[in-house]
Design a protein around this motif. Structure first.
Motif, short mmCIF file in Angstrom:
data_model
loop_
_atom_site.label_atom_id
_atom_site.label_comp_id
_atom_site.label_asym_id
_atom_site.label_seq_id
_atom_site.Cartn_x
_atom_site.Cartn_y
_atom_site.Cartn_z
N LYS A 109 -27.09 36.30 -52.83
CA LYS A 109 -27.80 35.66 -51.72
C LYS A 109 -29.29 35.51 -52.01
O LYS A 109 -29.90 34.51 -51.66
CB LYS A 109 -27.59 36.45 -50.42
N MET A 110 -29.88 36.50 -52.67
CA MET A 110 -31.31 36.44 -52.95
C MET A 110 -31.64 35.74 -54.27
O MET A 110 -32.79 35.40 -54.53
CB MET A 110 -31.92 37.84 -52.93
N GLY A 111 -30.63 35.56 -55.12
CA GLY A 111 -30.88 34.93 -56.41
C GLY A 111 -31.71 35.82 -57.33
O GLY A 111 -32.52 35.34 -58.12
N ILE A 112 -31.49 37.12 -57.20
CA ILE A 112 -32.23 38.11 -57.98
C ILE A 112 -31.23 38.96 -58.75
O ILE A 112 -30.17 39.30 -58.23
CB ILE A 112 -33.09 39.01 -57.06
N ASP A 113 -31.57 39.32 -59.97
CA ASP A 113 -30.72 40.14 -60.82
C ASP A 113 -30.32 41.43 -60.10
O ASP A 113 -31.12 42.05 -59.40
CB ASP A 113 -31.49 40.47 -62.11
N GLN A 114 -29.07 41.87 -60.32
CA GLN A 114 -28.56 43.07 -59.66
C GLN A 114 -29.38 44.31 -59.97
O GLN A 114 -29.56 45.17 -59.10
CB GLN A 114 -27.09 43.31 -60.05
N SER A 115 -29.91 44.42 -61.17
CA SER A 115 -30.69 45.61 -61.51
C SER A 115 -31.98 45.67 -60.69
O SER A 115 -32.41 46.75 -60.26
CB SER A 115 -31.00 45.67 -63.01
N GLU A 116 -32.60 44.52 -60.44
CA GLU A 116 -33.81 44.49 -59.60
C GLU A 116 -33.46 44.85 -58.15
O GLU A 116 -34.16 45.63 -57.51
CB GLU A 116 -34.49 43.12 -59.66
N ILE A 117 -32.35 44.29 -57.65
CA ILE A 117 -31.90 44.60 -56.29
C ILE A 117 -31.61 46.10 -56.18
O ILE A 117 -32.01 46.75 -55.21
CB ILE A 117 -30.64 43.79 -55.91
N GLN A 118 -30.94 46.65 -57.17
CA GLN A 118 -30.59 48.07 -57.15
C GLN A 118 -31.85 48.94 -57.11
O GLN A 118 -31.92 49.91 -56.36
CB GLN A 118 -29.74 48.41 -58.37
N GLY A 119 -32.86 48.57 -57.86
CA GLY A 119 -34.13 49.30 -57.84
C GLY A 119 -34.79 49.22 -56.47
O GLY A 119 -35.33 50.22 -55.97
N MET A 120 -34.74 48.06 -55.86
CA MET A 120 -35.32 47.89 -54.52
C MET A 120 -34.55 48.74 -53.50
O MET A 120 -35.16 49.38 -52.64
CB MET A 120 -35.30 46.41 -54.13
N LEU A 121 -33.24 48.76 -53.61
CA LEU A 121 -32.42 49.55 -52.69
C LEU A 121 -32.70 51.05 -52.85
O LEU A 121 -32.76 51.79 -51.86
CB LEU A 121 -30.93 49.26 -52.92
N LYS A 122 -32.90 51.51 -54.08
CA LYS A 122 -33.23 52.92 -54.32
C LYS A 122 -34.57 53.27 -53.68
O LYS A 122 -34.73 54.35 -53.11
CB LYS A 122 -33.27 53.22 -55.82
N TYR B 125 -24.21 48.98 -48.51
CA TYR B 125 -25.51 49.43 -48.05
C TYR B 125 -25.67 49.08 -46.57
O TYR B 125 -25.25 48.01 -46.12
CB TYR B 125 -26.62 48.75 -48.86
N PHE B 126 -26.31 50.00 -45.84
CA PHE B 126 -26.54 49.82 -44.41
C PHE B 126 -28.00 50.13 -44.11
O PHE B 126 -28.63 50.95 -44.78
CB PHE B 126 -25.65 50.77 -43.59
N ALA B 127 -28.52 49.46 -43.07
CA ALA B 127 -29.88 49.72 -42.60
C ALA B 127 -29.87 49.65 -41.08
O ALA B 127 -29.14 48.83 -40.50
CB ALA B 127 -30.85 48.68 -43.16
N PRO B 128 -30.64 50.51 -40.44
CA PRO B 128 -30.68 50.46 -38.97
C PRO B 128 -31.27 49.13 -38.50
O PRO B 128 -32.11 48.54 -39.17
CB PRO B 128 -31.58 51.63 -38.59
N LYS B 129 -30.80 48.68 -37.35
CA LYS B 129 -31.29 47.43 -36.76
C LYS B 129 -32.62 47.74 -36.08
O LYS B 129 -32.67 48.21 -34.96
CB LYS B 129 -30.30 46.87 -35.74
N MET B 130 -33.70 47.51 -36.79
CA MET B 130 -35.02 47.74 -36.23
C MET B 130 -36.03 46.84 -36.93
O MET B 130 -35.77 46.33 -38.00
CB MET B 130 -35.43 49.20 -36.36
N SER B 131 -37.14 46.65 -36.29
CA SER B 131 -38.22 45.87 -36.87
C SER B 131 -39.10 46.83 -37.67
O SER B 131 -39.54 47.83 -37.15
CB SER B 131 -39.02 45.21 -35.76
N THR B 132 -39.33 46.50 -38.92
CA THR B 132 -40.11 47.36 -39.79
C THR B 132 -41.51 46.76 -39.93
O THR B 132 -41.65 45.60 -40.27
CB THR B 132 -39.44 47.47 -41.17
N THR B 133 -42.51 47.56 -39.67
CA THR B 133 -43.88 47.07 -39.73
C THR B 133 -44.81 48.19 -40.18
O THR B 133 -44.41 49.33 -40.30
CB THR B 133 -44.33 46.51 -38.35
#
Length: 183
Positions: A57-70, A85-93
């Protein structure tokens, strides 16, 4: 009295996301638009998102996505259950009124991203607005508050958990003339 009751009922009907404030120290680890697009995708995946789905969906290599998720996991914004992967439904600021290099870098990256989109994305998929107006410095604090209110209202009205289309919105208000500062 009637107006107050109507306003109260209207407020109760609004869906307002919980606000999660990120400390500037943590923000410096995720201060790129890709991180925020990624967390929006994860938040909007009702049954969790897989690494493969996010990469595609993001058009980014899986290794980069994995690093971002970590990185998100280290600051407790994303969790892994099985292969999803799950994230709470909230606005992050983060705070807006602190002179912080990572916040400046994030804002710069967002503006550069929007500039690059102007030549590569069709007009029907984007919107760019600019305005020039006379604004006395004594009204700047009110103007900044109005912009922040606009962002909150915009998010509450148009943000939805039922899509994987992620957009970025930037509105810029800055002086085009020399502004005297107090010394």
């Amino acid at each position: 009295m009637y107006k107050l009751v109507r306003a109260q009922k209207k407020l109760r009907k609004q869906t307002i996301l919980e606000r999660h404030f990120i400390h500037p120290q943590d923000f410096s680890k995720i201060c790129h638009w890709k991180y925020y697009a990624l967390i929006c995708l994860v938040q909007n995946s009702s049954d969790g998102a897989t690494l493969n789905d996010l990469s595609a969906k993001m058009g980014i290599d899986q290794s980069e996505i994995q690093g971002m998720l970590k990185t998100f996991a280290k600051i407790n914004l994303i969790s892994l259950h099985g292969d999803r992967y799950f994230a709470p439904k909230m606005s992050t600021t983060t705070t807006q009124d602190v002179l912080d290099e990572s916040i400046q870098r994030f804002q710069k990256d967002m503006l550069q991203f929007h500039i690059s989109q102007m030549t590569s994305i069709p007009m029907e998929l984007r919107e760019v607005q600019s305005m020039i107006l006379p604004l006395p410095k004594v009204k700047l604090k009110q103007a900044k508050a109005a912009i922040r209110k606009f962002f909150n209202d915009f998010e509450n009205k148009f943000g939805t958990a039922n899509t994987t289309d992620i957009y970025g919105l930037s509105v810029q208000l800055s002086p085009l003339t020399v502004v005297k500062t107090k010394k």
